[in-house]
Design a protein around this motif. Sequence first.
Motif, mmCIF file in Angstrom:
data_model
loop_
_atom_site.group_PDB
_atom_site.id
_atom_site.type_symbol
_atom_site.label_atom_id
_atom_site.label_comp_id
_atom_site.label_asym_id
_atom_site.label_seq_id
_atom_site.Cartn_x
_atom_site.Cartn_y
_atom_site.Cartn_z
ATOM 1 N N THR A 33 -33.833 -22.725 22.410
ATOM 2 C CA THR A 33 -33.695 -23.378 21.104
ATOM 3 C C THR A 33 -32.437 -24.223 21.182
ATOM 4 O OG1 THR A 33 -34.699 -21.476 20.020
ATOM 5 C CG2 THR A 33 -33.482 -23.013 18.618
ATOM 6 N N LEU A 43 -38.718 -17.572 14.818
ATOM 7 C CA LEU A 43 -39.012 -18.935 15.258
ATOM 8 C C LEU A 43 -39.617 -18.941 16.660
ATOM 9 C CD1 LEU A 43 -38.730 -22.062 14.994
ATOM 10 C CD2 LEU A 43 -36.447 -21.786 15.985
ATOM 11 N N GLU A 85 -33.825 -14.480 12.513
ATOM 12 C CA GLU A 85 -34.466 -15.779 12.261
ATOM 13 C C GLU A 85 -34.853 -16.456 13.573
ATOM 14 O OE1 GLU A 85 -32.071 -18.251 9.773
ATOM 15 O OE2 GLU A 85 -32.387 -16.992 8.001
ATOM 16 N N ALA A 86 -33.983 -16.356 14.578
ATOM 17 C CA ALA A 86 -34.296 -16.942 15.886
ATOM 18 C C ALA A 86 -35.517 -16.259 16.494
ATOM 19 C CB ALA A 86 -33.097 -16.819 16.818
ATOM 20 N N ILE A 90 -31.052 -26.665 14.161
ATOM 21 C CA ILE A 90 -32.062 -26.748 15.217
ATOM 22 C C ILE A 90 -32.473 -28.203 15.429
ATOM 23 C CG2 ILE A 90 -34.360 -26.021 15.957
ATOM 24 C CD1 ILE A 90 -34.005 -23.634 13.950
ATOM 25 N N LEU A 116 -30.127 -21.702 11.948
ATOM 26 C CA LEU A 116 -30.365 -20.281 12.168
ATOM 27 C C LEU A 116 -29.174 -19.495 11.647
ATOM 28 C CD1 LEU A 116 -31.816 -20.275 15.798
ATOM 29 C CD2 LEU A 116 -33.064 -19.979 13.661
#
Length: 181
Positions: free
Chosen positions: A75, A56, A52-53, A83, A47
């Motif tokens: 996560t 996801l 982006e997190a 990840i 990430l």
Amino acid sequence: MKQLSVKPYVQRDLFPASSDPPVSRSISVYRVSLVKDESVSFGNVRLANSQEAQALIQNLILTKGQPDREQFVVTLLNSKNEIIGLNIVSVGGLSSAPVHPREVLKPAILANAAAMVLAHNHPSNDLEPSPDDINVTKKIIRAAEIVGIQVHEHLIISMEDDRYYSFADQGIIARMYADLA
């Protein structure tokens, strides 16, 4: 003025001798394991930012969760911030999901995570953190610090669009760690 009586501390024998004959019984033996349920597609293994997190976690809730209910997700990241796993820790109702640090840390410890990103959705789409959101984040950070796991972020995400609230971007995570020192 009334005097309070203070009783002295008395050491108690934790394993007192018993005159009863020993009882034979079985004792459970446990094996702890991490089970991979399945995989979800995501372009990057690392990430780069909160956006982006958010993408996801939103994808995880939309495909594997229940987007009409509040859900708390973790996560899991290795020491290179790659990840290594995702876990839906809790599924609640319209306005809350029960979260306890023990349940958040369980998948992180089992996966040997070095760090984690916390996230939850607000079905109301009001992304402002509640006092409970702040308090649970503090508790998780304190507990994670004890076992050597870093909390990088806590996101509150919308399920209708790509909006989110980032505790890290707002400086809240850094302040919480500063308060630990």
